[in-house]
Motif scaffolding. Structure first.
Motif, PDB file in Angstrom:
ATOM      1  N   GLU A  41      -9.928  41.880  -1.995  1.00  0.00           N
ATOM      2  CA  GLU A  41     -10.058  43.396  -1.976  1.00  0.00           C
ATOM      3  C   GLU A  41      -8.527  43.681  -1.466  1.00  0.00           C
ATOM      4  O   GLU A  41      -8.066  43.082  -0.450  1.00  0.00           O
ATOM      5  N   SER A 105      -9.986  51.595   5.890  1.00  0.00           N
ATOM      6  CA  SER A 105     -10.809  52.531   4.804  1.00  0.00           C
ATOM      7  C   SER A 105      -9.439  53.092   3.648  1.00  0.00           C
ATOM      8  O   SER A 105      -8.918  54.279   3.870  1.00  0.00           O
ATOM      9  N   GLY A 107      -9.721  53.636   0.850  1.00  0.00           N
ATOM     10  CA  GLY A 107     -10.356  54.809  -0.128  1.00  0.00           C
ATOM     11  C   GLY A 107     -10.266  56.040   0.380  1.00  0.00           C
ATOM     12  O   GLY A 107     -10.223  57.105  -0.421  1.00  0.00           O
ATOM     13  N   ASP A 110      -4.937  59.449  -0.248  1.00  0.00           N
ATOM     14  CA  ASP A 110      -4.910  59.986  -1.317  1.00  0.00           C
ATOM     15  C   ASP A 110      -3.959  59.569  -2.226  1.00  0.00           C
ATOM     16  O   ASP A 110      -3.815  59.687  -3.692  1.00  0.00           O
ATOM     17  N   TRP A 112      -0.701  56.718  -3.405  1.00  0.00           N
ATOM     18  CA  TRP A 112      -0.227  55.436  -3.435  1.00  0.00           C
ATOM     19  C   TRP A 112       1.123  54.978  -4.198  1.00  0.00           C
ATOM     20  O   TRP A 112       1.225  55.842  -5.343  1.00  0.00           O
TER      21      TRP A 112
END
Length: 122
Positions: A41, A105, A107, A110, A112
């Motif tokens: 991950e 986190s 996620g 916004d 990347w």
């Protein structure tokens, strides 16, 4: 929209150093580095808030240093004493909201970049 462009990745032997850069098209309150190794991950490496407050993953503390040049809107990650387990694609991520600046986190971020590969050989 915020565009992020990473550079500086490459191949290095264990114990070596690399410096990553991330050029941002505009200012954000939170910006940082994440990485993802094959089959794993995405994980946070280091983040820095507008205040200058920094957070590091335990695995890189004492070896990596995050910094930013607010004039150039450029983020850096100085990586020393590299280990094979540091091998991953490294991503620059940013968010305009400081309360989203949580290293665990990804996620919440916004924006990347496309990523830059870091490979450390033993």
């Amino acid at each position: 929209q915020v565009q992020l462009v990473e550079s500086g990745g490459g191949s290095v032997q264990a114990g070596g150093s690399l410096r990553l850069s991330c050029a941002a098209s505009s200012y954000t309150d939170c910006i940082g580095w994440f990485r993802q190794a094959p089959g794993k991950e995405r994980e946070g490496v280091a983040i820095i808030k507008a205040t200058g407050f920094t957070t590091y993953a335990d695995s890189v503390k004492g070896r990596f240093t995050i910094s930013k040049d607010n004039v150039k809107n450029t983020l850096y990650l100085q990586m020393n004493s590299l280990k094979p387990e540091d091998t991953a694609m490294y991503y620059c991520a940013a968010d305009r909201r400081s309360f989203h600046c949580i290293i665990t986190s990804p996620g919440l971020f916004d924006y990347w970049g496309q990523g830059t590969q870091v490979t450390v050989s033993s």
